[in-house]
Write a protein that holds these residues in place. Structure first.
Motif, PDB file in Angstrom:
ATOM      1  N   HIS A  29       0.843  -1.203   0.000  1.00  0.00           N
ATOM      2  CA  HIS A  29       0.000   0.000   0.000  1.00  0.00           C
ATOM      3  C   HIS A  29       0.875   1.248   0.000  1.00  0.00           C
ATOM      4  CE1 HIS A  29      -3.735  -2.190   1.797  1.00  0.00           C
ATOM      5  NE2 HIS A  29      -3.285  -2.718   0.682  1.00  0.00           N
ATOM      6  N   VAL A  62       7.220   6.474 -12.151  1.00  0.00           N
ATOM      7  CA  VAL A  62       6.075   5.584 -12.028  1.00  0.00           C
ATOM      8  C   VAL A  62       6.286   4.327 -12.862  1.00  0.00           C
ATOM      9  CG1 VAL A  62       3.604   5.394 -12.316  1.00  0.00           C
ATOM     10  CG2 VAL A  62       4.587   7.543 -11.616  1.00  0.00           C
ATOM     11  N   GLY A  63       6.793   4.512 -14.083  1.00  0.00           N
ATOM     12  CA  GLY A  63       6.893   3.381 -14.994  1.00  0.00           C
ATOM     13  C   GLY A  63       8.039   2.449 -14.704  1.00  0.00           C
ATOM     14  N   LEU A  70       7.914  -2.064  -6.173  1.00  0.00           N
ATOM     15  CA  LEU A  70       6.775  -2.950  -5.962  1.00  0.00           C
ATOM     16  C   LEU A  70       7.219  -4.406  -6.009  1.00  0.00           C
ATOM     17  CD1 LEU A  70       3.872  -2.320  -5.438  1.00  0.00           C
ATOM     18  CD2 LEU A  70       3.385  -2.628  -7.835  1.00  0.00           C
ATOM     19  N   PHE A  71       8.087  -4.718  -6.986  1.00  0.00           N
ATOM     20  CA  PHE A  71       8.608  -6.076  -7.084  1.00  0.00           C
ATOM     21  C   PHE A  71       9.304  -6.470  -5.788  1.00  0.00           C
ATOM     22  CE2 PHE A  71       8.457  -6.219 -11.791  1.00  0.00           C
ATOM     23  CZ  PHE A  71       7.934  -7.480 -11.888  1.00  0.00           C
ATOM     24  N   MET A  74       6.942  -6.794  -2.795  1.00  0.00           N
ATOM     25  CA  MET A  74       6.081  -7.970  -2.874  1.00  0.00           C
ATOM     26  C   MET A  74       6.841  -9.240  -2.528  1.00  0.00           C
ATOM     27  SD  MET A  74       3.875  -7.463  -6.255  1.00  0.00           S
ATOM     28  CE  MET A  74       2.425  -6.454  -6.309  1.00  0.00           C
TER      29      MET A  74
ATOM     30  N   ASN B  85      -6.464  -9.233  -0.864  1.00  0.00           N
ATOM     31  CA  ASN B  85      -6.346  -7.885  -0.329  1.00  0.00           C
ATOM     32  C   ASN B  85      -7.459  -7.055  -0.970  1.00  0.00           C
ATOM     33  OD1 ASN B  85      -5.497  -5.225   0.227  1.00  0.00           O
ATOM     34  ND2 ASN B  85      -3.435  -6.026   0.581  1.00  0.00           N
ATOM     35  N   LEU B  88      -7.053  -3.483  -3.041  1.00  0.00           N
ATOM     36  CA  LEU B  88      -6.230  -3.568  -4.252  1.00  0.00           C
ATOM     37  C   LEU B  88      -6.846  -4.526  -5.260  1.00  0.00           C
ATOM     38  CD1 LEU B  88      -2.591  -3.514  -2.891  1.00  0.00           C
ATOM     39  CD2 LEU B  88      -3.941  -1.679  -3.872  1.00  0.00           C
ATOM     40  N   ILE B  95      -7.821   0.089 -12.678  1.00  0.00           N
ATOM     41  CA  ILE B  95      -6.612   0.714 -13.227  1.00  0.00           C
ATOM     42  C   ILE B  95      -6.405   0.273 -14.670  1.00  0.00           C
ATOM     43  CG2 ILE B  95      -4.090   0.775 -13.075  1.00  0.00           C
ATOM     44  CD1 ILE B  95      -4.309   0.690 -10.111  1.00  0.00           C
ATOM     45  N   SER B 130       3.041   2.790 -19.612  1.00  0.00           N
ATOM     46  CA  SER B 130       3.859   2.200 -18.554  1.00  0.00           C
ATOM     47  C   SER B 130       3.034   1.992 -17.288  1.00  0.00           C
ATOM     48  CB  SER B 130       5.068   3.078 -18.256  1.00  0.00           C
ATOM     49  OG  SER B 130       4.658   4.284 -17.688  1.00  0.00           O
ATOM     50  N   LEU B 131       1.868   2.636 -17.215  1.00  0.00           N
ATOM     51  CA  LEU B 131       1.010   2.436 -16.046  1.00  0.00           C
ATOM     52  C   LEU B 131       0.251   1.129 -16.115  1.00  0.00           C
ATOM     53  CD1 LEU B 131      -0.626   5.881 -15.578  1.00  0.00           C
ATOM     54  CD2 LEU B 131       1.129   4.817 -14.253  1.00  0.00           C
ATOM     55  N   VAL B 133       1.168  -1.705 -16.373  1.00  0.00           N
ATOM     56  CA  VAL B 133       1.782  -2.774 -15.585  1.00  0.00           C
ATOM     57  C   VAL B 133       1.131  -2.894 -14.217  1.00  0.00           C
ATOM     58  CG1 VAL B 133       3.973  -3.603 -14.715  1.00  0.00           C
ATOM     59  CG2 VAL B 133       3.911  -2.240 -16.764  1.00  0.00           C
ATOM     60  N   TYR B 134       0.724  -1.759 -13.649  1.00  0.00           N
ATOM     61  CA  TYR B 134       0.227  -1.788 -12.269  1.00  0.00           C
ATOM     62  C   TYR B 134      -1.039  -2.604 -12.119  1.00  0.00           C
ATOM     63  CZ  TYR B 134       3.788   1.395 -10.989  1.00  0.00           C
ATOM     64  OH  TYR B 134       5.008   1.918 -10.761  1.00  0.00           O
ATOM     65  N   ILE B 137       0.214  -6.262 -12.076  1.00  0.00           N
ATOM     66  CA  ILE B 137       0.930  -6.690 -10.863  1.00  0.00           C
ATOM     67  C   ILE B 137      -0.028  -6.732  -9.681  1.00  0.00           C
ATOM     68  CG2 ILE B 137       2.860  -6.266  -9.329  1.00  0.00           C
ATOM     69  CD1 ILE B 137       4.209  -4.684 -11.280  1.00  0.00           C
ATOM     70  N   LEU B 138      -0.825  -5.678  -9.549  1.00  0.00           N
ATOM     71  CA  LEU B 138      -1.698  -5.602  -8.380  1.00  0.00           C
ATOM     72  C   LEU B 138      -2.715  -6.724  -8.386  1.00  0.00           C
ATOM     73  CD1 LEU B 138      -2.329  -1.834  -7.894  1.00  0.00           C
ATOM     74  CD2 LEU B 138      -0.963  -3.392  -6.546  1.00  0.00           C
ATOM     75  N   TRP B 141      -0.971  -9.866  -7.297  1.00  0.00           N
ATOM     76  CA  TRP B 141      -0.569  -9.901  -5.894  1.00  0.00           C
ATOM     77  C   TRP B 141      -1.776  -9.933  -4.974  1.00  0.00           C
ATOM     78  CZ3 TRP B 141      -1.092  -6.594  -1.682  1.00  0.00           C
ATOM     79  CH2 TRP B 141      -0.277  -6.910  -0.598  1.00  0.00           C
ATOM     80  N   PHE B 149      -0.141 -14.843  -9.288  1.00  0.00           N
ATOM     81  CA  PHE B 149       1.084 -14.120  -8.962  1.00  0.00           C
ATOM     82  C   PHE B 149       2.187 -14.430  -9.972  1.00  0.00           C
ATOM     83  CE2 PHE B 149       4.830 -13.243  -6.204  1.00  0.00           C
ATOM     84  CZ  PHE B 149       4.602 -11.892  -6.125  1.00  0.00           C
ATOM     85  N   MET B 153       3.938 -11.718 -12.488  1.00  0.00           N
ATOM     86  CA  MET B 153       5.389 -11.535 -12.619  1.00  0.00           C
ATOM     87  C   MET B 153       5.807 -11.616 -14.083  1.00  0.00           C
ATOM     88  SD  MET B 153       6.991 -10.973  -9.945  1.00  0.00           S
ATOM     89  CE  MET B 153       6.088 -10.400  -8.562  1.00  0.00           C
ATOM     90  N   SER B 156       4.418  -8.544 -16.104  1.00  0.00           N
ATOM     91  CA  SER B 156       5.062  -7.249 -15.900  1.00  0.00           C
ATOM     92  C   SER B 156       6.466  -7.270 -16.461  1.00  0.00           C
ATOM     93  CB  SER B 156       5.045  -6.872 -14.431  1.00  0.00           C
ATOM     94  OG  SER B 156       5.364  -7.977 -13.649  1.00  0.00           O
ATOM     95  N   ALA B 157       7.195  -8.394 -16.297  1.00  0.00           N
ATOM     96  CA  ALA B 157       8.531  -8.472 -16.873  1.00  0.00           C
ATOM     97  C   ALA B 157       8.452  -8.307 -18.389  1.00  0.00           C
ATOM     98  CB  ALA B 157       9.178  -9.801 -16.514  1.00  0.00           C
TER      99      ALA B 157
END
Lengths: 203, 393
Positions: A29, A62-63, A70-71, A74, B85, B88, B95, B130-131, B133-134, B137-138, B141, B149, B153, B156-157
């Motif tokens: 968070h 951010v990118g 975050l990686f 986590m 969670n 998120l 998102i 680039s956003l 990715v979030y 990932i979120l 996770w 998960f 991974m 995002s990679a």
């Protein structure tokens, strides 16, 4: 009017989310609040007319940077009870840092309200009919070319350093040779045989 | 559009606000409709290549299939896993969906038809993508589950790796177009190929970049053959395994909106955007938005075609393609392109007197400051002749 509203909106969210980075119990968070703070900081940059910097802030921080955070966060298995146990031990050091930061802020605000150094005279001449990128490019590749390239060299050295530090060569690892694989033809790799009954064949 | 509202007797500030909201709706609503139809088209093309019928029950030719699916998903129960969670878990699809819509703000649909005609349009698209990715990932996770998960991974990679090469490819386009503004990039393509063809893609220097961009955009949107993030045989359904109902639908919509966006970027950056393919006056009678749609649909067809025919990559092959092939080639191409441009556009003046140096007086000191200024209508700057600017102390 709308600029004022946007400024106070962005500024409030930056400060609030920066506070939430510290107060959030879950580290993931925290990172998300940090991203929100970056985002609104980019909004503030836009309001200041620095669109290029705003976009770079989002792309780089951010990118890329926050994704790495975050990686890491986590993957970590963080024990919060243990983290909080050290609170008293680190309190003096933390307080010292806080006092130094507060003092610097007060100095900065004081110096700014006292009229400030005449920095504008040394800054770039403002050319209004040009876009942000062109102005930055013109300064970066003429006046600040040395600093720019020096920064590039520093980054290159850091990158190579990181690779050298983390690279380890392990023996006995069989890696793929892609070009060799691609060059392999069916004729070389397979053989058609017709063994007689009970004879079998040799490989 | 703002002027129209002002002419109706509206206050300029309000007119601007109303016009912007209308513009957003004019892009977002048809986009959602297009996404529904494109899902149908994707299934139909895939079915045709596999010699099947595809969706053919709901509505004429099954045209309403996507809407039926949407209704079904809408009526389902939203299930949130106990270990998830909560916050998120719910934010992640939002998102993904929002980011997929945001990037459309700078896409030029016609000469003046851009919602936000900003100078850093291409950088904006990079920033927004680039956003994406979030969301991935979120969701992985927050699901608190192994397979999502792993998938997050991987995804995002993959997205980060291919963003690098996409960034370098875009630099090549920007160098040729001389601008980050999307509309300027389209206009720079007018008559680019031998004075006839309206596309960067026919330039021999840019064609390899166009091909690499197409492949990278397949990887960036995690479409086949790079859809390792949702490889059913390994990862159930990828990072969206735990999702149901509308949160799942948001992922679905966001994914296809991203695919459409990548098709549009291919069309805008390399194949002339809203310009007709050939620089010939009668072709300009057709509105630019139609040319753009045709190009987008052609690219979408290529995407579906690839999905139906090419087998899935292995993960190490995917990474190898991104880091060991695309990245070095695109880096090399930046050198080639800038060298070519230096020779043809900027380097033609060692003998002539075409040296222009900006002289702008500093506001505070009144002293003249000189610096090199090759853009904005000033042509033929010879870089050797430029004196280093004086630092006024």
């Amino acid at each position: 009017m709308i600029q004022l509203f946007a400024f106070y909106l962005f500024a409030t969210i930056v400060i609030a989310s920066a506070a939430m980075v510290i107060f959030a119990r879950n580290p993931v968070h925290s990172v998300m609040w940090l991203i929100l703070a970056f985002f609104n900081a980019a909004g503030l940059m836009l309001l200041a007319g620095a669109e290029f910097i705003a976009m770079l802030l989002v792309i780089v921080y951010v990118g890329a940077v926050a994704v790495l955070f975050l990686f890491v966060v986590m993957m970590l298995d963080i024990d919060f009870a243990e983290l909080r146990a050290g609170f008293v031990r680190y309190l003096p050091l933390g307080a010292l840092v806080a006092i130094i930061l507060a003092a610097e802020l007060i100095f900065a605000v004081g110096a700014w309200s006292a009229g400030g150094v005449d920095l504008a005279a040394r800054a770039a001449p403002a050319v209004t009919d040009k876009s942000n990128i062109q102005q930055i490019g013109e300064l970066l590749y003429t006046r600040y070319i040395f600093l720019f390239e020096a920064a590039g060299i520093v980054l290159l050295v850091a990158m190579i350093g990181a690779i050298v530090l983390t690279h380890r060569q392990r023996g006995g690892v069989r890696t793929q040779n892609i070009s060799k694989q691609n060059q392999r033809r069916p004729q070389d790799a397979t053989r058609l045989v017709d063994p007689g009954v009970g004879q079998g064949m040799e490989l | 559009m703002t002027e129209t509202f002002i002419s109706w007797g509206m206050d300029p500030n309000w007119a601007w606000g109303v016009a912007t909201i209308c513009g957003i709706l004019l892009i977002a609503l048809p986009l959602m409709l297009a996404v529904a139809m494109i899902i149908y088209a994707d299934r139909k093309i895939w079915a045709a290549i596999a010699l099947r019928r595809g969706p053919n029950v709901v509505g004429p030719f099954g045209l309403l299939q996507s809407f039926a699916d949407g209704l079904k998903v809408f009526l389902q129960e939203t299930i949130i896993p106990t270990g998830a969670n909560r916050g998120l878990f719910l934010i992640a699809p939002i998102i993904t969906f929002t980011v997929a819509l945001l990037a459309w703000a700078v896409i030029p649909f016609n000469s003046g038809a851009v919602l936000a005609d900003i100078n850093v349009g291409l950088l904006y698209i990079l920033a927004i993508s680039s956003l994406g990715v979030y969301g991935v990932i979120l969701s992985g996770w927050a699901s608190n589950s192994k397979y999502p998960f792993f998938s997050a991974m991987r995804a995002s990679a993959q997205m980060i790796s291919y963003e690098v090469s996409i960034g370098f490819i875009l630099i090549g386009v920007v160098l040729f177009a001389d601008s980050f503004n999307m509309n300027e990039i389209v206009k720079a393509q007018q008559g680019h190929g031998l004075g006839i063809v309206n596309a960067f893609g026919f330039n021999l220097l840019l064609f390899p970049l166009a091909v690499m961009f197409l492949i990278s955009s397949l990887a960036e949107t995690a479409r086949a053959p790079f859809d390792l993030t949702e490889a059913e045989s390994e990862l159930v359904a990828g990072y969206q395994t735990e999702y149901s109902s509308m949160s799942f639908a948001l992922f679905w919509l966001g994914e296809y909106a991203n695919v459409l966006l990548m098709c549009t970027l291919n069309a805008v950056l390399f194949w002339g955007g809203w310009l007709p393919p050939i620089d010939w006056a009668p072709l300009y009678v057709v509105p630019g938005i139609i040319w753009l749609f045709i190009k987008i649909l052609i690219f979408f067809f290529i995407f579906s075609w690839v999905k139906a025919t090419v087998p899935r990559y292995r993960y190490d092959q995917l990474m190898r393609l991104g880091w060991k092939i695309f990245l070095p080639i695109s880096l090399l191409w930046i050198f080639l392109i800038s060298g070519y441009l230096m020779l043809t556009r900027y380097g033609d003046c060692p003998t002539s007197e075409k040296v222009h140096i900006a002289q702008i007086s500093n506001e505070k000191t009144g002293e003249l400051v000189r610096f090199d200024s090759p853009r904005n209508g000033w042509e033929g700057v010879c870089r050797e002749k430029i004196e280093p600017p004086k630092v006024s102390s």
